[in-house]
Design an enzyme around this catalytic site. Structure first.
Site, mmCIF file in Angstrom:
data_model
loop_
_atom_site.group_PDB
_atom_site.id
_atom_site.type_symbol
_atom_site.label_atom_id
_atom_site.label_comp_id
_atom_site.label_asym_id
_atom_site.label_seq_id
_atom_site.Cartn_x
_atom_site.Cartn_y
_atom_site.Cartn_z
ATOM 1 N N TYR A 245 41.620 33.969 42.190
ATOM 2 C CA TYR A 245 40.728 34.775 41.160
ATOM 3 C C TYR A 245 40.463 33.720 40.240
ATOM 4 O O TYR A 245 40.431 32.278 40.134
ATOM 5 C CB TYR A 245 41.211 36.076 40.899
ATOM 6 C CG TYR A 245 39.997 36.846 40.437
ATOM 7 C CD1 TYR A 245 38.968 37.338 41.270
ATOM 8 C CD2 TYR A 245 39.926 37.197 39.105
ATOM 9 C CE1 TYR A 245 38.114 37.973 40.689
ATOM 10 C CE2 TYR A 245 38.899 37.929 38.498
ATOM 11 C CZ TYR A 245 38.034 38.215 39.497
ATOM 12 O OH TYR A 245 36.850 38.975 39.226
ATOM 13 N N ARG B 72 25.691 38.685 37.102
ATOM 14 C CA ARG B 72 26.268 37.767 36.040
ATOM 15 C C ARG B 72 27.730 37.582 36.332
ATOM 16 O O ARG B 72 28.731 38.333 36.052
ATOM 17 C CB ARG B 72 26.165 38.915 34.720
ATOM 18 C CG ARG B 72 26.771 38.426 33.480
ATOM 19 C CD ARG B 72 27.055 39.410 32.554
ATOM 20 N NE ARG B 72 28.170 40.241 33.139
ATOM 21 C CZ ARG B 72 29.567 39.910 33.227
ATOM 22 N NH1 ARG B 72 29.791 38.945 32.464
ATOM 23 N NH2 ARG B 72 30.605 40.725 33.843
ATOM 24 N N LYS C 54 38.641 40.436 44.088
ATOM 25 C CA LYS C 54 39.286 41.438 43.345
ATOM 26 C C LYS C 54 39.885 42.375 44.447
ATOM 27 O O LYS C 54 40.975 42.843 44.092
ATOM 28 C CB LYS C 54 37.821 42.252 42.995
ATOM 29 C CG LYS C 54 37.276 41.813 41.615
ATOM 30 C CD LYS C 54 37.951 42.043 40.378
ATOM 31 C CE LYS C 54 37.514 41.607 39.291
ATOM 32 N NZ LYS C 54 38.038 41.981 38.071
ATOM 33 N N GLU D 88 30.974 45.449 39.934
ATOM 34 C CA GLU D 88 31.431 44.203 39.391
ATOM 35 C C GLU D 88 30.408 43.221 39.280
ATOM 36 O O GLU D 88 29.628 43.124 39.956
ATOM 37 C CB GLU D 88 32.468 43.379 40.319
ATOM 38 C CG GLU D 88 33.371 42.565 40.123
ATOM 39 C CD GLU D 88 34.524 43.011 38.963
ATOM 40 O OE1 GLU D 88 34.666 42.182 38.032
ATOM 41 O OE2 GLU D 88 34.980 44.180 39.194
ATOM 42 N N ASP D 89 30.387 42.668 37.813
ATOM 43 C CA ASP D 89 29.407 41.351 37.663
ATOM 44 C C ASP D 89 28.114 41.937 37.650
ATOM 45 O O ASP D 89 27.276 41.012 38.266
ATOM 46 C CB ASP D 89 29.902 40.255 38.235
ATOM 47 C CG ASP D 89 31.402 39.578 37.725
ATOM 48 O OD1 ASP D 89 31.601 40.103 36.716
ATOM 49 O OD2 ASP D 89 31.676 38.615 38.211
ATOM 50 N N ASP E 163 34.627 47.499 35.813
ATOM 51 C CA ASP E 163 35.849 46.630 35.677
ATOM 52 C C ASP E 163 35.438 45.970 34.411
ATOM 53 O O ASP E 163 36.151 45.829 33.740
ATOM 54 C CB ASP E 163 36.301 45.945 36.716
ATOM 55 C CG ASP E 163 37.724 45.118 36.368
ATOM 56 O OD1 ASP E 163 38.418 45.927 35.863
ATOM 57 O OD2 ASP E 163 37.807 43.887 36.622
ATOM 58 N N ASP E 164 34.277 45.285 34.235
ATOM 59 C CA ASP E 164 33.910 44.662 33.109
ATOM 60 C C ASP E 164 33.591 45.463 31.998
ATOM 61 O O ASP E 164 34.113 44.922 30.700
ATOM 62 C CB ASP E 164 32.486 43.890 33.317
ATOM 63 C CG ASP E 164 32.344 43.227 34.895
ATOM 64 O OD1 ASP E 164 33.053 41.934 34.844
ATOM 65 O OD2 ASP E 164 31.507 43.451 35.766
ATOM 66 N N ASN F 104 35.544 34.230 30.647
ATOM 67 C CA ASN F 104 35.958 33.374 31.791
ATOM 68 C C ASN F 104 34.884 33.075 32.302
ATOM 69 O O ASN F 104 33.524 33.174 32.080
ATOM 70 C CB ASN F 104 36.332 34.517 32.828
ATOM 71 C CG ASN F 104 38.011 35.185 32.626
ATOM 72 O OD1 ASN F 104 38.646 34.558 32.095
ATOM 73 N ND2 ASN F 104 37.878 36.627 32.833
#
Length: 612
Positions: A160, A213, A231, A303-304, A326-327, A468
């Site tokens: 990850y 993103r 993930k 996610e993203d 999660d973000d 990150n």
């Protein structure tokens, strides 16, 4: 007396008839599974079908290596779910026609693990390690997870962040075979059929991205698949969900990345991103198909996604589906846990502190809202009041009331009365925060002047550089410690090595979402939760903060070591499940007496099984 030839023919006929029966049984089962007609009577860990008894069996019980039929010979060695490589015993090699297909040596799983770790450590380039781990996952699933679980602190940065960021950038070059489902605009109107193409039918968790993103790297389009794959590897390794219950999905609506559009090797749709109604209709079809195919209790983790879609999708589908971003929510929960734990070092309550964020996107506003909710809960004050202790800086400066009309809707609750401030350093001087949090996705923004100002205002400034991958971190651990003269309490999104300063070894914390989402997801599943509530996120934060002990505080840590992550995940899962039962959101009855023990018992074990 029967002739040898006749006896041989009879044995061959029996063997052929047995194989035919097995294949007919398997075909029937697969047909039932595809049509959704299989009884859910072998449920484990939240009601997932265990058709062949592999997961309900203890480690010392014999199991049958089923694929379409009983796997044997060359097929067995090519099946990652059942392949054990040189760990097949002499008896198994005879029973499954493996003689001659393997070298004569028989190894234990522990010896295989030792050999692979030795090989991985020979690589000097992180991406080489990533590719080697993905190759292992594709040929020997249990060994992959055994390796990851037993060496989690060393291998987490490989599978990850930060390495997964580079892997996504080069995903087209390292792509070998599908690791998840790709749903593009070409599949519009046929998404349910696409979901049925996935070989596993009992899915508990879906991690989905549209690649717009990816970490702090921007629009990577279809190549964002590395994120859901990574993930879900952590859902299994850290949270104990079965690999077969996890489904990575990338929704490809095009990309605005010109480099990818001009790359002849790009693996996604070569068109500009779809937006508006076309995008919304595809997502609506996807979410409806997921519920139709997998049921009410499948967890969909967004996610993203870019800010403009992330908030809208979460707001829309949180009312009708079990969804989690999660973000927004995972990052908020792990940061809140660190803040609650840090109070042992800083003193006071959350309400005694002032928070300043650099970055007002989905991560920043998500963290801010959860902090405000926790302060509201502790102080028994309205959340509108506790929000006033939290300030955000975006690309245009401090978010204040005079900017209200031009702000995006998710920023408006954070517009407070104050004169406009353009630069971060000036905002630090004006607001005088005790806690500085970076979620900007822009590296080197916590400058020497900013950190020195934080240190002049606070005896122990808390600095969280969360962006990150490592290259996008607002500052490094060494910079934070050096510029604050060793007084800062520091944590980051990606890992940094310990720093020596003034004769002391300072160990930076890592506010990694992997602390939260695996245990959080497990808690939802073991309770049979049907919706995510903010109180479940607070429960996860409180459980993680409780795992930070005195010995960790002595080193300046506000998070526990990852070496105990499965134990930590079990406690988080138990706390989340308990809150789900208390709120009436749980559907798995009766409630287990000891939720921590139950969570641990539901976790997938990567230890090899013995085959009949």
């Amino acid at each position: 007396m029967m002739s040898l030839k006749r006896r041989s023919n009879i044995l061959l006929l029996r063997k052929a008839w047995g194989c035919l029966e097995i294949n007919l049984m398997a075909s029937s089962m697969l047909k039932e599974m595809r049509n959704g007609d299989v009884d859910n009577k072998y449920g484990v860990g939240g009601g997932v079908e265990d058709m062949y008894g592999e997961d309900t069996a203890t480690e010392d019980q014999l199991v049958t290596p089923w694929t379409v039929s009983v796997a044997s010979g060359y097929t067995l060695l090519r099946d990652p779910h059942h392949n054990k490589g040189l760990a097949f015993t002499e008896k198994e090699r005879d029973a499954h026609y493996l003689r001659g297909l393997l070298p004569p040596a028989v190894m234990t799983q522990e010896l295989q693990e030792k050999k692979l770790m030795h090989n991985l450590r020979q690589y000097t380039v992180p991406l080489q390690r990533y590719v080697a781990m993905m190759d292992l996952q594709e040929r020997n699933e249990r060994l992959f997870y055994k390796l990851l679980i037993d060496n989690v602190e060393e291998l987490l940065p490989v599978v990850y962040t930060p390495t997964v960021g580079e892997a996504c950038q080069k995903y087209g070059s390292i792509f070998r075979r599908p690791q998840g489902l790709y749903i593009s605009l070409k599949e519009k109107g046929k998404i349910l059929e696409v979901l049925k193409n996935w070989p596993e039918k009992s899915i508990q968790v879906i991690v989905v991205t549209d690649g717009e993103r990816i970490l702090g790297l921007g629009d990577l389009g279809c190549q964002g698949m590395g994120i859901p794959v990574g993930k879900l590897s952590l859902y299994t390794a850290l949270g104990g969900l079965r690999p077969s219950a996890c489904l990575p999905i990338t929704i490809d609506v095009g990309t605005n990345n010109e480099t990818l559009l001009n790359d002849e090797f790009y693996i996604g749709l070569k068109q500009k991103r779809a937006t508006g109604q076309e995008y919304a209709e595809l997502l609506e079809e996807f979410m409806c198909a997921v519920k139709q195919n997998y049921g009410e209790k499948v967890l969909v983790q967004f996610e993203d996604f870019a800010n403009h879609n992330a908030f809208d999708l979460l707001a829309k589908y949180s009312k009708t589906h079990l969804v989690f971003n999660d973000d927004i929510q995972g990052t908020a929960s792990v940061v809140l846990a660190g803040l609650v734990a840090s109070l042992k070092l800083l003193g006071g309550n959350l309400a005694d502190h002032t928070f300043l964020f650099l970055g007002a996107g989905e991560a920043g506003t998500g963290i801010a809202e959860l902090i405000a909710l926790e302060m509201s809960k502790q102080a028994k004050a309205p959340v509108e009041q506790t929000r006033k202790k939290i300030w955000l800086v975006d690309s245009k400066g401090l978010i204040v009331k005079s900017r209200q009309e031009s702000l995006q809707h998710f920023k408006k609750p954070w517009a407070h009365d104050h004169e406009p401030v353009k630069e971060l350093l000036d905002a630090v001087k004006a607001i005088k925060p005790t806690v500085l949090i970076g979620t900007s996705g822009v590296g080197k923004t916590f400058t020497k002047e900013v950190v020195e100002e934080m240190a002049s205002l606070n005896k122990k400034p808390l600095i969280l550089a969360l962006s990150n991958p490592t290259s996008q971190s607002e500052c490094t651990a060494e910079e934070a410690y050096t510029w604050s003269k060793g007084n800062a309490i520091f944590a980051s999104g990606s890992p940094f090595d310990p720093v020596q300063y003034d004769g002391k070894v300072l160990v930076p914390g890592q506010a990694n979402n992997a602390y939260i989402f695996p245990g959080f997801g497990l808690g939802l599943i073991i309770s049979g939760a049907i919706r995510v509530h903010d109180d479940l996120l607070l429960a996860a934060s409180e459980a993680l903060a409780a795992q930070v002990k005195s010995k960790h505080f002595e080193k300046g840590l506000i998070y526990p070591p990852f070496s105990n992550i499965r134990k930590i995940s079990a406690h988080i899962a138990a706390n989340v499940a308990a809150k789900a039962y208390d709120l009436g959101l749980a559907s798995r009855l009766p409630r287990p007496q000891d939720l921590v023990e139950y969570a641990g018992s539901c976790m997938y074990s990567p230890v090899y099984r013995s085959y009949r």
